[in-house]
Design an enzyme around this catalytic site. Structure first.
Site, PDB file in Angstrom:
ATOM      1  CD  GLU A  84      38.219  29.058  36.511  1.00  0.00           C
ATOM      2  OE1 GLU A  84      38.417  27.935  37.285  1.00  0.00           O
ATOM      3  OE2 GLU A  84      38.833  29.331  35.574  1.00  0.00           O
ATOM      4  CG  HIS A 102      36.641  34.305  38.558  1.00  0.00           C
ATOM      5  ND1 HIS A 102      37.894  35.392  38.445  1.00  0.00           N
ATOM      6  CD2 HIS A 102      36.391  33.770  37.522  1.00  0.00           C
ATOM      7  CE1 HIS A 102      38.576  34.811  37.249  1.00  0.00           C
ATOM      8  NE2 HIS A 102      37.706  33.993  36.723  1.00  0.00           N
ATOM      9  CG  HIS A 104      38.202  37.451  33.092  1.00  0.00           C
ATOM     10  ND1 HIS A 104      38.150  36.529  31.989  1.00  0.00           N
ATOM     11  CD2 HIS A 104      38.381  36.453  34.145  1.00  0.00           C
ATOM     12  CE1 HIS A 104      38.221  35.483  32.397  1.00  0.00           C
ATOM     13  NE2 HIS A 104      38.468  35.082  33.646  1.00  0.00           N
ATOM     14  CG  HIS A 164      42.462  33.976  35.179  1.00  0.00           C
ATOM     15  ND1 HIS A 164      42.237  32.477  35.373  1.00  0.00           N
ATOM     16  CD2 HIS A 164      41.200  34.416  35.115  1.00  0.00           C
ATOM     17  CE1 HIS A 164      40.855  32.132  35.153  1.00  0.00           C
ATOM     18  NE2 HIS A 164      40.166  33.234  35.101  1.00  0.00           N
TER      19      HIS A 164
HETATM   20 ZN   LIG Z   1      38.312  33.515  34.904  1.00  0.00          ZN
END
Ligand SMILES: [Zn+2]
Length: 226
Positions: A84, A102, A104, A164
């Site tokens: 990412e 970031h 999940h 996501h």
């Molecule tokens: Zn991700």
């Protein structure tokens, strides 16, 4: 902020990589990241320390963190940066952030499956910008995903990413990390309330009053008694 040279620069980079590794392990310990499902970065001047792709965040140490420039070129480290990368670089470029997280995380990801926006159900969510938008689904690691998420972050410090996960940013890693914890808390709060009924939300006037009160009371800062 300019980047110091020589010994100072090496010390600064070591500290920045240490910060990213520590934050990564904390996210794993908090249950917000399972295995490799998240990435973290922090910026000092025009150097960015970022988690490597394919790494288990629970196991990260400073020497495993990669240092890149704002164009994504590796400056220091032996591992390829997170998939990412475009997303992280985009947040630095567009929002002048100091750190990006970031994940999940379970609740954020669950709500990203069903909501178009997390409503502002508690005044603490104002730190994230009030309501938290859900960026449309795009394939992981693509510039399309980065663009969709960057657009959703306009005026916010957090966004959900459809099917996501979630993302937060801040002036430093402590802020970005605490906002990830706050986002997960807010998502869980909304979920619990929604199982009982339709959650009330704070309207525009109530959110504006909150902002005025924060300014008047210097809320969120520790103050000595006079
Ligand atoms: Zn991700």
């Amino acid at each position: 902020m300019s980047v110091p040279i020589g010994h100072d620069r090496a010390m600064m980079l070591r500290a920045l990589r240490e910060q990213v590794a520590t934050a990564s392990r904390r996210l794993a310990a908090e249950g917000l990241v399972l295995g490799t499902a998240g990435n973290v970065s922090a910026r000092q001047g025009d150097l960015i320390a970022i988690t490597p792709t394919g790494a288990r965040l629970a196991d990260l140490r400073a020497e495993l963190i990669t240092v890149i420039d704002p164009g994504g070129e590796v400056v220091e480290g032996t591992f390829a940066p997170t998939s990412e990368l475009d997303l992280h670089l985009g947040v630095y470029r567009r929002y002048r952030a100091g750190a990006v997280v970031h994940t999940h995380a379970p609740m954020a990801t669950a709500l990203s499956l069903v909501l178009d926006e997390l409503p502002c159900v508690h005044y603490q969510l104002m730190e994230l910008g009030g309501t938290v938008p859900v960026a449309p689904y795009r394939t992981f690691g693509t510039t399309e995903l980065a663009e969709a998420v960057l657009a959703a972050l306009d005026g916010r410090t957090a966004a959900l990413m459809a099917n996501h996960g979630g993302i937060t940013h801040g002036p430093d890693l402590d802020a970005a990390l605490s906002r990830t914890l706050l986002l997960e808390w807010g998502c869980e709060l909304y979920w619990r309330a929604a199982t009982l009924g339709v959650p009330r939300t704070l309207d525009r006037a109530q959110r504006a009053d909150y902002e005025r009160q924060v300014a008047a009371k210097a809320y969120g800062t520790v103050r000595r008694l006079p």
